[in-house]
Design an enzyme around this catalytic site. Structure first.
Site, PDB file in Angstrom:
ATOM      1  N   LEU A 139       0.863  -1.208   0.000  1.00 19.41           N
ATOM      2  CA  LEU A 139       0.000   0.000   0.000  1.00 19.41           C
ATOM      3  C   LEU A 139       0.883   1.236   0.000  1.00 19.41           C
ATOM      4  O   LEU A 139       1.789   1.339   0.828  1.00 19.41           O
ATOM      5  CB  LEU A 139      -0.839   0.069   1.285  1.00 19.41           C
ATOM      6  CG  LEU A 139      -1.917  -0.971   1.541  1.00 19.41           C
ATOM      7  CD1 LEU A 139      -2.461  -0.777   2.960  1.00 19.41           C
ATOM      8  CD2 LEU A 139      -3.057  -0.855   0.530  1.00 19.41           C
ATOM      9  N   HIS A 140       0.640   2.151  -0.930  1.00 22.53           N
ATOM     10  CA  HIS A 140       1.390   3.412  -0.861  1.00 22.53           C
ATOM     11  C   HIS A 140       0.615   4.621  -1.373  1.00 22.53           C
ATOM     12  O   HIS A 140       1.111   5.738  -1.322  1.00 22.53           O
ATOM     13  CB  HIS A 140       2.719   3.305  -1.621  1.00 22.53           C
ATOM     14  CG  HIS A 140       2.566   3.237  -3.112  1.00 22.53           C
ATOM     15  ND1 HIS A 140       2.407   2.050  -3.791  1.00 22.53           N
ATOM     16  CD2 HIS A 140       2.533   4.203  -4.060  1.00 22.53           C
ATOM     17  CE1 HIS A 140       2.307   2.291  -5.079  1.00 22.53           C
ATOM     18  NE2 HIS A 140       2.365   3.595  -5.283  1.00 22.53           N
ATOM     19  N   ARG A 141      -0.611   4.416  -1.886  1.00 19.27           N
ATOM     20  CA  ARG A 141      -1.351   5.574  -2.422  1.00 19.27           C
ATOM     21  C   ARG A 141      -1.732   6.517  -1.283  1.00 19.27           C
ATOM     22  O   ARG A 141      -2.188   6.058  -0.207  1.00 19.27           O
ATOM     23  CB  ARG A 141      -2.640   5.119  -3.109  1.00 19.27           C
ATOM     24  CG  ARG A 141      -2.427   4.245  -4.300  1.00 19.27           C
ATOM     25  CD  ARG A 141      -2.026   5.007  -5.529  1.00 19.27           C
ATOM     26  NE  ARG A 141      -1.471   4.085  -6.496  1.00 19.27           N
ATOM     27  CZ  ARG A 141      -0.551   4.402  -7.398  1.00 19.27           C
ATOM     28  NH1 ARG A 141      -0.063   5.620  -7.464  1.00 19.27           N
ATOM     29  NH2 ARG A 141      -0.109   3.499  -8.238  1.00 19.27           N
TER      30      ARG A 141
ATOM     31  N   ASP B 246      -2.472  -1.448  -3.821  1.00 25.58           N
ATOM     32  CA  ASP B 246      -2.969  -0.289  -4.556  1.00 25.58           C
ATOM     33  C   ASP B 246      -1.937   0.128  -5.600  1.00 25.58           C
ATOM     34  O   ASP B 246      -2.020   1.213  -6.165  1.00 25.58           O
ATOM     35  CB  ASP B 246      -3.317   0.874  -3.613  1.00 25.58           C
ATOM     36  CG  ASP B 246      -2.167   1.306  -2.728  1.00 25.58           C
ATOM     37  OD1 ASP B 246      -1.009   0.933  -3.020  1.00 25.58           O
ATOM     38  OD2 ASP B 246      -2.408   2.045  -1.751  1.00 25.58           O
TER      39      ASP B 246
END
Ligand code: UD1
Ligand code: UDP
Length: 349
Positions: A195-197, A270
């Site tokens: 996850l990094h958004r 994501d």
């Protein structure tokens, strides 16, 4: 020999550049600029070593700028100076990061042709910084390499038909290079997540909710934590102890990332690149977003979008049916196809 300057700066761009730089060096004098957008050893140097990518001739000094305007401006100013010095025949940019936009703007203002690899992708969500970067880059590019039919259609809908070429996806080339070396990294059933958004990781409550759901999955979740996510959690004082089912690890190398994906029960992400890789590795994916640029991965339930109803991840992850995957992203020779087209087009110029 004509000269091409490639702009790279973020993790997925190093991975895309690996096969493209090999192909470019057969036809052109190939020079690269690393913008310094990603700088940790595990976000940058690890990929140059693992994929034997030539060291960039130029590394920018953008400090640790976090505001997008400042980050893009610092890159733009320094890339312009280097382009004046290098005087290339074209500038090549990948994808949709701030490095992509800075490279494209610097080149077009010097009237140097811009080549965009991964052109035409759209989320139709202008809240995403990447969407703005892509649209602007496509509109100033001379050669646009689009990896999907949907991308070609998106460009046509914006009136861009000149210089557009449908080719395979260069990430398929990199994946094929690594495929013989993939190994099962863990015994037993597990999930793999990234996850990094900003919309998933900048809001403490939303991130905690996603982690809480992953913590209740029936098998362990391997979670290499992106620095954006790690920095946020550190700043909030959010510990990892509450999530005993999640194995938080540092970002992993490319081969390890593919190995983890290939043996996972389901990938939860994501990431744009990981959605595609899971597809190419025939592993079902749950994408924690409200839309995707890679719309073809959604067919047949190979990839499923989840955004508001995070609890639905639990039911989706428990599915036993195996979706049917197709060959969507080419035969692993997109980089050669792309460089052949660039060579022909630059010859004409
Ligand atoms: C960027 C791209 C995104 C891409 C992602 C790939 C933009 C707008 N975003 O997002 O499209 O999907 O890279 O991973 O270009 N940081 C570190 N060490 C690093 C790199 C970043 O600590 O090596 C931290 C910094 O605090 C930085 C934050 O992570 O402020 C975010 O980094 P940034 O490059 O601005 O955006 P990403 O979220 O990585
Ligand atoms: N990746 C990696 N190690 C990790 C996480 C991702 O090597 O710990 C690779 C992944 O295999 C893919 C690329 O990085 O090739 C995707 O990059 P990221 O998710 O950072 O960005 P995006 O594709 O969303 O722009």
């Amino acid at each position: 020999m004509k000269k091409i300057v490639s702009i790279i700066g973020a993790r997925p761009q190093f991975i895309k550049h690996a096969p493209v730089s090999l192909a470019l060096s057969k036809h052109f004098r190939s020079v690269s600029i690393h913008t310094g957008q990603h700088y940790d050893e595990k976000m940058s140097a690890i990929f140059f070593n693992e994929l034997q990518i030539a060291r960039p001739e130029h590394l920018l000094d953008i400090g640790k700028a976090t505001l997008h305007g400042a980050q893009t401006a610092l890159m733009l100013q320094q890339i312009e100076a280097i382009l004046l010095q290098e005087s290339p025949d074209a500038v090549l940019v990948y994808g949709d990061t701030n490095s992509t936009l800075a490279g494209a703007l610097a080149a077009v203002k010097l009237r140097i042709p811009v080549i965009h690899i991964e052109a035409g992708l759209r989320s139709f969500n202008r809240e995403m910084p990447e969407e703005v970067n892509r649209v602007m880059t496509d509109h100033v590019s001379r050669l646009l390499f689009a990896p999907t039919e949907a991308a070609i259609d998106n460009l046509a809908a914006e009136g861009i038909t000149e210089g557009v070429h449908r080719t395979g996806d260069v990430m398929c080339d990199t994946l094929n290079m690594m495929r013989p070396f993939l190994q099962r990294p863990l015994e037993g059933d597990y999930f793999f997540a990234t996850l990094h958004r900003p919309y998933n990781t900048d809001d403490p409550q939303r991130l905690a909710k996603i982690l809480d759901v992953m913590n209740r999955l029936p098998s362990p979740v391997v979670f290499p934590i992106h620095p954006r996510t790690a920095n946020n959690m550190n700043r909030w004082g959010a510990g990892t102890d509450a999530y005993s089912n999640i194995r938080f690890v540092d970002p992993v190398g490319y081969g390890d990332c593919l190995s983890y994906q290939s043996a996972a029960r389901t990938v939860i992400t994501d990431s744009g690149g990981i959605q595609k890789e899971a597809y190419m590795l025939h592993v079902p994916c749950i994408t924690v977003r409200s839309e995707t640029e890679w719309v073809e991965t959604l067919e047949g339930g190979c990839n499923t979008l989840v955004f508001e109803d995070l609890e639905s991840i639990l039911a989706l992850a428990g599915r036993s049916s195996q979706p049917v995957f197709r060959d969507l992203y080419g035969d692993g020779h997109a980089s050669e196809q792309i460089t052949d087209i660039i060579a022909t087009q630059l010859q004409k110029a």
